[in-house]
Scaffold this motif. Structure first.
Motif, PDB file in Angstrom:
ATOM      1  N   ASN A 189      -2.715   9.725 -14.016  1.00 28.81           N
ATOM      2  CA  ASN A 189      -1.826   8.568 -13.910  1.00 28.81           C
ATOM      3  C   ASN A 189      -1.121   8.290 -15.236  1.00 28.81           C
ATOM      4  O   ASN A 189       0.076   7.996 -15.260  1.00 28.81           O
ATOM      5  CB  ASN A 189      -2.592   7.324 -13.464  1.00 28.81           C
ATOM      6  N   SER A 246       3.529   4.088  -1.345  1.00 30.69           N
ATOM      7  CA  SER A 246       3.890   4.608  -2.669  1.00 30.69           C
ATOM      8  C   SER A 246       5.315   4.187  -2.993  1.00 30.69           C
ATOM      9  O   SER A 246       6.083   3.794  -2.102  1.00 30.69           O
ATOM     10  CB  SER A 246       3.776   6.133  -2.691  1.00 30.69           C
ATOM     11  N   ALA A 247       5.666   4.290  -4.254  1.00 30.76           N
ATOM     12  CA  ALA A 247       7.019   3.924  -4.682  1.00 30.76           C
ATOM     13  C   ALA A 247       8.062   4.766  -3.949  1.00 30.76           C
ATOM     14  O   ALA A 247       9.108   4.262  -3.539  1.00 30.76           O
ATOM     15  CB  ALA A 247       7.164   4.086  -6.191  1.00 30.76           C
ATOM     16  N   ARG A 273       0.812  -1.219   0.000  1.00 23.66           N
ATOM     17  CA  ARG A 273       0.000   0.000   0.000  1.00 23.66           C
ATOM     18  C   ARG A 273       0.846   1.270   0.000  1.00 23.66           C
ATOM     19  O   ARG A 273       0.323   2.354  -0.187  1.00 23.66           O
ATOM     20  CB  ARG A 273      -0.943  -0.002   1.194  1.00 23.66           C
ATOM     21  N   GLN A 287       7.820   6.121  -0.941  1.00 26.12           N
ATOM     22  CA  GLN A 287       7.916   5.681   0.450  1.00 26.12           C
ATOM     23  C   GLN A 287       8.748   4.410   0.549  1.00 26.12           C
ATOM     24  O   GLN A 287       9.605   4.291   1.422  1.00 26.12           O
ATOM     25  CB  GLN A 287       6.516   5.440   1.025  1.00 26.12           C
ATOM     26  N   ARG A 288       8.503   3.469  -0.378  1.00 30.00           N
ATOM     27  CA  ARG A 288       9.274   2.227  -0.366  1.00 30.00           C
ATOM     28  C   ARG A 288      10.754   2.508  -0.613  1.00 30.00           C
ATOM     29  O   ARG A 288      11.616   1.930   0.042  1.00 30.00           O
ATOM     30  CB  ARG A 288       8.754   1.265  -1.432  1.00 30.00           C
TER      31      ARG A 288
END
Length: 132
Positions: free
Chosen positions: A105, A26-27, A24, A29-30
């Motif tokens: 998007n 975002s890219a 869940r 955050q990861r």
């Protein structure tokens, strides 16, 4: 690891929550978590395969086709492809497409779109699809 306190905050519990909700995030955050040395939780291959059932043609391809159909319908009716972010378009089959979000998007992911997808978007009048 829960119970590891820093300045009164349980960072151990926070870390567990981040790993449990990895999909869940975002890219960005990861990426920041990986830079801190945090890795996604390991999932058995059987669970990973079961978690995401595949549709014929792939879910992304289906979403692109629905979005494109909604944009074509909107453009035919309105004579333009300028869509508000919160706009939803209902297709003849009753499927609602969050067209404004879909367009946003597509624009942000244009580097990953195929040449054919970009051509189809450009054919509907999206200028950013021509420049990509």
């Amino acid at each position: 690891m829960p119970g590891a306190m820093v300045n009164g905050l349980d960072v151990g519990a926070w870390l567990v929550a981040q790993r449990d909700g990895w999909e869940r995030l975002s890219a960005g955050q990861r990426e920041r978590l990986v830079q801190l040395g945090v890795r996604p939780p390991e999932r058995p291959a059987a669970v990973a395969a079961k978690a995401r059932p595949r549709r014929a043609g792939g879910a992304r391809a289906g979403a692109f086709e629905r979005g494109l159909a909604a944009l074509a319908q909107y453009a035919a009716r309105e004579g333009a492809v300028v869509v508000g972010r919160s706009w939803s378009e209902e297709l003849p089959d009753g499927t609602a497409v969050r067209l404004g979000v879909w367009l946003s998007n597509m624009k942000s992911r244009r580097a990953t779109l195929t040449g054919e997808q970009l051509q189809r978007l450009a054919a509907l009048g999206l200028e950013w699809a021509e420049a990509a």
